[in-house]
Design an enzyme around this catalytic site. Structure first.
Site, short mmCIF file in Angstrom:
data_model
loop_
_atom_site.label_atom_id
_atom_site.label_comp_id
_atom_site.label_asym_id
_atom_site.label_seq_id
_atom_site.Cartn_x
_atom_site.Cartn_y
_atom_site.Cartn_z
N ASP A 30 0.86 -1.17 0.00
CA ASP A 30 0.00 0.00 0.00
C ASP A 30 0.91 1.24 0.00
OD1 ASP A 30 -2.26 1.75 0.61
OD2 ASP A 30 -1.52 1.72 2.66
N PHE A 31 0.33 2.41 -0.27
CA PHE A 31 1.13 3.64 -0.26
C PHE A 31 0.95 4.44 1.03
CE2 PHE A 31 2.08 8.08 -1.36
CZ PHE A 31 3.41 7.93 -1.75
N ASP A 32 -0.19 5.12 1.18
CA ASP A 32 -0.40 5.97 2.35
C ASP A 32 -0.47 5.14 3.63
OD1 ASP A 32 -0.94 8.84 1.32
OD2 ASP A 32 -2.12 7.58 0.00
N ASP A 211 -1.86 -0.90 5.90
CA ASP A 211 -2.11 -0.29 7.20
C ASP A 211 -3.58 -0.01 7.47
OD1 ASP A 211 -2.43 3.17 7.14
OD2 ASP A 211 -2.23 2.00 5.31
#
Length: 272
Positions: A30-32, A211
């Protein structure tokens, strides 16, 4: 001995396989909240400074490195500096978009997105959305953020049911997240995206790091791959805001800095 040992037998088996046969492994993130710290305004988000060096170090040793994000793919590439990672694939908008080797493939958004775009400001006004509520237009989706309000959780409670009703009437799905409600096209999620990518690559081991609630679908996909005989590791970028992933993870690290430290340790283990 590496300090990063999963707490589950399946997780340990997957990490051992990644370390012994890295050329067969897909590492997806994932990124954020995973590669980039969460910030009050998503437009200010940038990858942790250790992310690109860590991914570059691993890119030539593993089967593939990928980012699977709700962000538009091009935005994740820009905000992360991810074009510096050789061979990287970015699946944006939960897999609807694909960025690879500087090329971006983007389908047309469904008509429901335009309907929600037109209706959303009026809906928020009628609901009395608190100051600080704002709309992020992702082209293929609309996200309503409450992080900058005085009571983010209370704002989510106020907006949740009406936004779900709006999404249903427009033929869209609702994606809850960290102080955000996203209205997006149905039929694609991070689990579908991850499974498709792993199959296309012929990956024989899969790691996914996330997350937030939207990453639970990818954790589900890892578990389904395990049932099909493909070892998988579920890595959680832990936070106090979202605990659901930590309860499902094989290994929990301390936010994006912990993800970077894990990747650096993996690179050392592989002799990079």
């Amino acid at each position: 001995m590496t300090p990063y040992r999963p707490t589950t037998a399946d997780g340990r088996a997957a990490l051992d396989r990644i370390q012994s046969e890295p050329g067969r492994a897909l590492l997806a993130f994932d990124f954020d909240g995973t590669l980039a710290p969460i910030v009050p305004d998503p437009r200010d988000s940038r990858a942790h400074p250790g992310v690109v060096p860590a991914l570059r170090a691993l890119a030539d040793r593993v089967r593939a490195v990928a980012v699977v994000t709700g962000r538009p793919a091009a935005v994740a590439v820009e905000y992360g500096g991810l074009d510096a990672v050789p061979g990287l694939t970015v699946l944006g908008q939960y897999g609807r978009e694909r960025w690879e080797d500087g090329r971006l493939a983007v389908p047309d958004p469904p008509p429901g997105v335009a309907r929600v775009r037109a209706a959303l400001p009026g809906v928020l006004k009628r609901l009395g959305a608190p100051d600080g509520t704002w709309i992020e237009d992702k082209n293929h989706a609309l996200a309503v953020h409450t992080r900058r309000t005085a009571d983010p959780d209370g704002a989510l409670d106020l907006l949740g049911a009406p936004l779900a009703d709006l999404a249903e009437r427009a033929g869209l799905a609702v994606e809850p997240g960290r102080m955000v409600i996203e209205l997006r096209p149905p039929g694609m999620d991070k689990g579908v995206a991850l499974t498709g990518l792993a199959g296309a690559l012929g990956a024989e081991t899969v790691l996914f790091a996330g997350d937030d609630l939207g990453d639970l679908a990818a954790f589900d996909a890892v578990e389904r791959l395990r049932a099909d005989g493909v070892p998988g590791l579920k890595l959680c970028s832990g936070s106090a805001e979202v605990v659901e992933l930590a309860a499902r993870a094989d290994l929990v690290v301390d936010g994006p800095a912990g993800v970077v430290a894990f990747l650096e340790d993996l690179a050392r283990t592989l002799g990079v």
